[in-house]
Enzyme design. Structure first.
Site, PDB file in Angstrom:
ATOM      1  N   HIS A 149       1.741   6.847   0.218  1.00  0.00           N
ATOM      2  CA  HIS A 149       0.784   6.059   0.835  1.00  0.00           C
ATOM      3  C   HIS A 149      -0.399   6.147   0.316  1.00  0.00           C
ATOM      4  CE1 HIS A 149      -1.423   4.510   4.291  1.00  0.00           C
ATOM      5  NE2 HIS A 149      -0.308   4.199   4.805  1.00  0.00           N
TER       6      HIS A 149
ATOM      7  N   HIS B 173       0.729  -1.450   0.082  1.00  0.00           N
ATOM      8  CA  HIS B 173      -0.041   0.057   0.096  1.00  0.00           C
ATOM      9  C   HIS B 173       0.842   1.362   0.184  1.00  0.00           C
ATOM     10  CE1 HIS B 173       1.059  -0.203   4.339  1.00  0.00           C
ATOM     11  NE2 HIS B 173       0.713   1.011   4.231  1.00  0.00           N
TER      12      HIS B 173
END
Length: 166
Positions: A86, A71
């Site tokens: 992110h 992620h």
């Protein structure tokens, strides 16, 4: 001969432009719906509310770290600037589902190189938010950070921040 051995190291440019790693809508860091990012606990930066599922490199440098849960990715510029991209918020809990990593730690990267593909709809339905923070994790080692006045951003094309590293 001594000049070759003991000559000056290559000058590294202290200025760096950070481009949008995602296409979508710019979000001020204070408006990211997570206090860790909004209160700049991890560093200065911005967010993007993405409209498509591909992350590209916002800088030239190296891949420093690919998170095992796919992620997020840490990047490092030649001048030492460290950047975290992110995807979404609380996406670590998805344990990699919906993400495809296209790079490995140590890879050389240029602006616009694909880093991660993700299922935008899946992330939107299963994460706290799809808003994706882009953070200068060593912003305490910068002389200046200028954030451009942008709204809609295009991955690899829209300059968002101009930084001078100390």
């Amino acid at each position: 001969m001594f000049k070759k051995l003991f000559g000056k190291a290559k000058e590294v440019d202290k200025n760096i432009k950070i481009y949008a790693p995602l296409t979508g809508e710019y979000v001020k860091i204070e408006d990211i719906p997570d206090p860790v990012f909004a209160q700049k606990m991890m560093g200065e930066g911005f967010g993007i509310n993405p409209t498509e599922g591909e992350v590209v490199s916002p800088i030239e440098g190296k891949v420093d770290n690919v998170f095992p849960t796919k992620h997020a990715v840490g990047l490092k510029a030649e001048n030492g600037l460290e950047l975290l991209v992110h995807i979404g918020l609380d996406t670590v809990q998805l344990d990699g589902k919906g993400f495809e990593v296209l790079v490995e730690s140590g890879d050389d990267i240029k602006i616009g190189d694909p880093l991660i593909r993700f299922d935008l709809e899946y992330i939107n339905n299963n994460a706290k938010s799809i808003i994706s923070p882009i953070i200068i994790t060593n912003s305490d080692q910068t002389e200046s950070i200028h954030i451009e006045d942008v709204q809609a951003v295009v991955k690899g094309e829209t300059q968002v921040i101009d930084v001078t590293v100390s």
